[in-house]
Design an enzyme around this catalytic site. Structure first.
Site, mmCIF file in Angstrom:
data_model
loop_
_atom_site.group_PDB
_atom_site.id
_atom_site.type_symbol
_atom_site.label_atom_id
_atom_site.label_comp_id
_atom_site.label_asym_id
_atom_site.label_seq_id
_atom_site.Cartn_x
_atom_site.Cartn_y
_atom_site.Cartn_z
ATOM 1 N N GLU A 1 0.801 -1.230 0.000
ATOM 2 C CA GLU A 1 0.000 0.000 0.000
ATOM 3 C C GLU A 1 0.835 1.281 0.000
ATOM 4 O O GLU A 1 0.839 2.048 0.978
ATOM 5 C CB GLU A 1 -0.964 -0.007 1.191
ATOM 6 N N GLU B 1 -5.718 -8.294 0.272
ATOM 7 C CA GLU B 1 -6.389 -7.941 1.529
ATOM 8 C C GLU B 1 -7.826 -7.551 1.237
ATOM 9 O O GLU B 1 -8.100 -6.787 0.317
ATOM 10 C CB GLU B 1 -5.741 -6.733 2.230
HETATM 11 C C1 FCB Z 1 -4.674 -2.030 5.317
HETATM 12 C C2 FCB Z 1 -3.324 -2.444 5.853
HETATM 13 C C3 FCB Z 1 -3.382 -3.491 6.919
HETATM 14 C C4 FCB Z 1 -4.574 -3.310 7.837
HETATM 15 C C5 FCB Z 1 -5.836 -3.120 7.042
HETATM 16 C C6 FCB Z 1 -7.083 -2.973 7.871
HETATM 17 O O1 FCB Z 1 -4.612 -0.726 4.830
HETATM 18 O O2 FCB Z 1 -2.514 -2.924 4.828
HETATM 19 O O3 FCB Z 1 -2.166 -3.482 7.605
HETATM 20 O O4 FCB Z 1 -4.318 -2.277 8.711
HETATM 21 O O5 FCB Z 1 -5.707 -1.999 6.213
#
Ligand code: FCB
Length: 443
Positions: free
Chosen positions: A167, A352
Site C-alpha cells: 500500500e 487484503e
Molecule cells: C490495510 C493495511 C493493513 C490493515 C488493514 C485494515 O490498509 O494494509 O495493515 O491495517 O488496512
C-alpha cells in the site's frame, strides 16, 4: 458461504494475511526501533498510545497460528518481513535472530502445506532511517534494495511470491500528507517526495529481485473506490483527482511509466527534480499485482481548502466498525478495470479484504455473522470479476488474527480468529468456521 472451491479455477489460492509489526511483538528478538514505536509514544497519535511491542506474540506463537491456517483448509499465507527486525539500524549490521525467525516461519509454513506470500515492507521504517528523512529521502530506494537482498538471501529460495511494498498510498500520502500514520507528517512537499520515492524504491527492489532470479515478484496496492456525490463538473473533477491520488498514481506509474498530470500539477515544484528519469526503472515489468480493497468514498469538492480541495461525504451504506462503507461491487469493478486498463492477463491476487466488527467473546466463541456475510459477498464479487474476464488467482482475508490496527491500537478487530490480549488465547470466530467449511467442500 454461498461458494465452494468448485466455483473457482483449480489453481486459485485461498489464504489469510497479516503483517509483521501488527502481530509479531516487536519488543522480542533484537528488533530495532521503528517510526511506529515513536509515533505511538507521542500523545494523540494512536488510541491509548498502544504500540506493537507485544501485539499477538506471534514471534513465539507462530506455530499455533499457522496450525489455524492449515486447519481452515487455506492454501497460502501472506506475511511480511520486518526491515527493523532484520536490520535494526536499517542499514549495516544484520540481526541473526531476526533472519532465523523468518527462516523458521517459512519452513513452518511449508511443513503445513501453506504457500508463503511475502511482503518486504509493511510500514515499519527503521528509526535510524527515519532520522535521515525516511521516505522523503531519495536514498531510501537503495537502503530498501539492500534490505531486500539480505532477507531474500535467507528465505528467497522458499517463498512462493514476493511483493515489494504494501500500500504505497498509505506509506506516502496517508502518512506524509494526511498525517494519520507514522511518521505523521502533514506536508505537501514531504508528500510529493514520498509519493515518488515509494515507487522508486519498488523499482529498485524489483531490479535486485530480478538480478537474483527471484520468481513471482510484484507489489500490493490499495484501491479506494471514488464515487462522485453529484454530476456537477467540479464534483466530477474532484472525484477524478481523488482517483488519481489514491489509485492511478501507483498503477499507472508501475504499468505505464507515467503519473496522472492532475496530480503532478498539484505537487508542482515539490516533486523531486528529474523524477521523469526514474519512470523507466519504476515501470519494469512485474509478475503479479496484489489488490487490497476495503471500501468506497463519496467525493465532493472542498472549496474552503487548498489543493487537492477534496472532501468525503457521509455514505448511506451500512458500515463496519472502522466506519468504512460496505461495497463489494467496488472490488469487482476494480478487478475488471485493472485487467482492462492496466494489467491485462497478468495474475492478480486480492491480497487484503476484510472488516472490523464489534466482536464479543462468549462461551469460548465469537458469533460474527456480519463478517461471514462480508467475506462471502467479497469472494463472490471476486468470482464475478473472474467471470467478466479478470485473471484473479487468489483471495487473502485480512486478517488471520485480531491485531494492532495502527492508529486504532488494539481496538479494531479484523480477525477471523479472536485474540485475547491478556492471555494471548486464540479463539476462531464463526466466520473462520464458515470459511473453513466452504474451503473443505469440493476440495
Ligand atoms: C490495510 C493495511 C493493513 C490493515 C488493514 C485494515 O490498509 O494494509 O495493515 O491495517 O488496512
Amino acid at each position: 458461504m454461498h461458494f465452494t472451491r468448485a466455483d473457482f479455477p483449480e489453481d486459485f489460492v485461498f489464504g489469510a494475511a497479516t503483517a509483521a509489526y501488527q502481530i509479531e511483538g516487536h519488543g522480542f528478538g533484537g528488533a530495532g526501533s521503528t517510526h511506529w514505536d515513536t509515533f505511538a509514544a507521542t500523545p494523540g497519535n494512536v488510541l491509548g498510545a498502544q504500540d506493537g511491542a507485544v501485539a499477538c506474540d506471534h514471534y513465539h506463537r507462530y506455530a499455533e497460528d499457522l496450525d489455524l491456517l492449515q486447519a481452515a483448509g487455506m492454501d497460502a499465507y501472506r506475511f511480511s518481513t520486518s526491515w527493523a527486525r532484520v536490520m535494526p539500524e536499517g542499514r549495516g549490521p544484520v540481526n541473526q535472530d531476526g533472519l532465523d525467525f523468518y527462516d523458521r516461519l517459512v519452513d513452518a509454513m511449508l511443513a503445513r502445506g501453506l504457500k508463503p506470500y511475502q511482503t518486504l515492507y509493511h510500514w515499519e521504517m527503521p528509526s535510524a532511517l527515519s532520522d535521515l528523512g525516511g521516505w522523503t529521502n531519495r536514498d531510501v530506494a537503495n537502503w530498501f534494495g539492500d534490505f531486500t537482498e539480505v532477507i531474500m538471501d535467507r528465505i528467497g529460495d522458499r517463498v512462493e511470491a514476493v511483493a515489494t511494498l504494501n500500500e504505497p498510498w498509505c506509506i506516502a500520502f496517508l502518512s506524509h500528507f494526511l498525517g494519520h500514520h507514522a511518521p505523521g507528517l502533514r506536508d505537501l512537499r514531504a508528500a510529493a517526495r514520498a509519493m515518488h520515492h515509494v515507487n522508486l524504491a519498488h523499482g529498485e527492489a524489483m531490479q535486485r529481485l530480478r538480478a537474483r532470479n527471484q520468481k513471482n515478484c510484484g507489489i500490493v496496492l490499495n484501491f479506494d473506490y471514488a464515487v462522485p456525490a453529484d454530476n456537477d463538473p467540479d464534483t466530477l473533477a474532484a472525484t477524478d483527482l481523488q482517483d488519481g491520488i489514491a489509485n492511478r498514481w501507483f498503477i499507472e506509474a508501475i504499468t505505464k511509466g507515467t503519473y496522472p498530470t492532475v496530480v503532478t500539477d498539484g505537487f508542482g515544484d515539490h516533486m523531486p527534480k528529474n523524477w521523469q528519469d526514474d519512470m523507466d526503472l519504476i515501470s519494469k515489468p512485474i509478475d503479479w499485482l496484489g489488490v487490497n480493497y476495503y471500501t468506497r468514498h463519496i467525493i465532493a469538492p472542498d472549496r474552503e481548502q487548498p489543493w487537492p480541495s477534496i472532501k468525503a461525504l457521509d455514505d448511506p451504506l451500512p458500515k463496519t466498525d472502522m466506519d468504512w462503507a460496505i461495497f463489494p461491487e467496488g472490488l469487482k469493478n476494480f478487478l475488471v478495470r485493472l485487467s482492462n486498463d492496466y494489467v491485462g492477463d497478468m495474475p492478480v491476487f486480492v491480497t487484503e479484504n476484510g472488516m472490523a466488527g464489534d466482536d464479543r467473546l462468549s462461551d469460548d466463541a465469537v458469533d460474527d455473522p456480519i463478517r461471514a456475510q462480508f467475506v462471502n459477498d467479497h469472494i463472490l464479487a471476486t468470482k464475478d470479476a473472474i467471470d467478466a474476464g479478470a485473471n484473479v488467482k487468489g483471495f487473502f482475508y485480512w486478517s488471520l488474527l485480531d491485531n494492532y490496527e495502527w492508529a486504532f491500537g488494539y481496538d479494531k478487530r479484523f480477525g477471523i480468529v479472536h485474540v485475547d490480549y491478556e492471555t494471548q488465547k486464540r479463539t476462531p470466530k464463526a466466520s473462520y468456521h464458515a470459511l473453513a467449511q466452504a474451503l473443505k467442500t469440493n476440495r
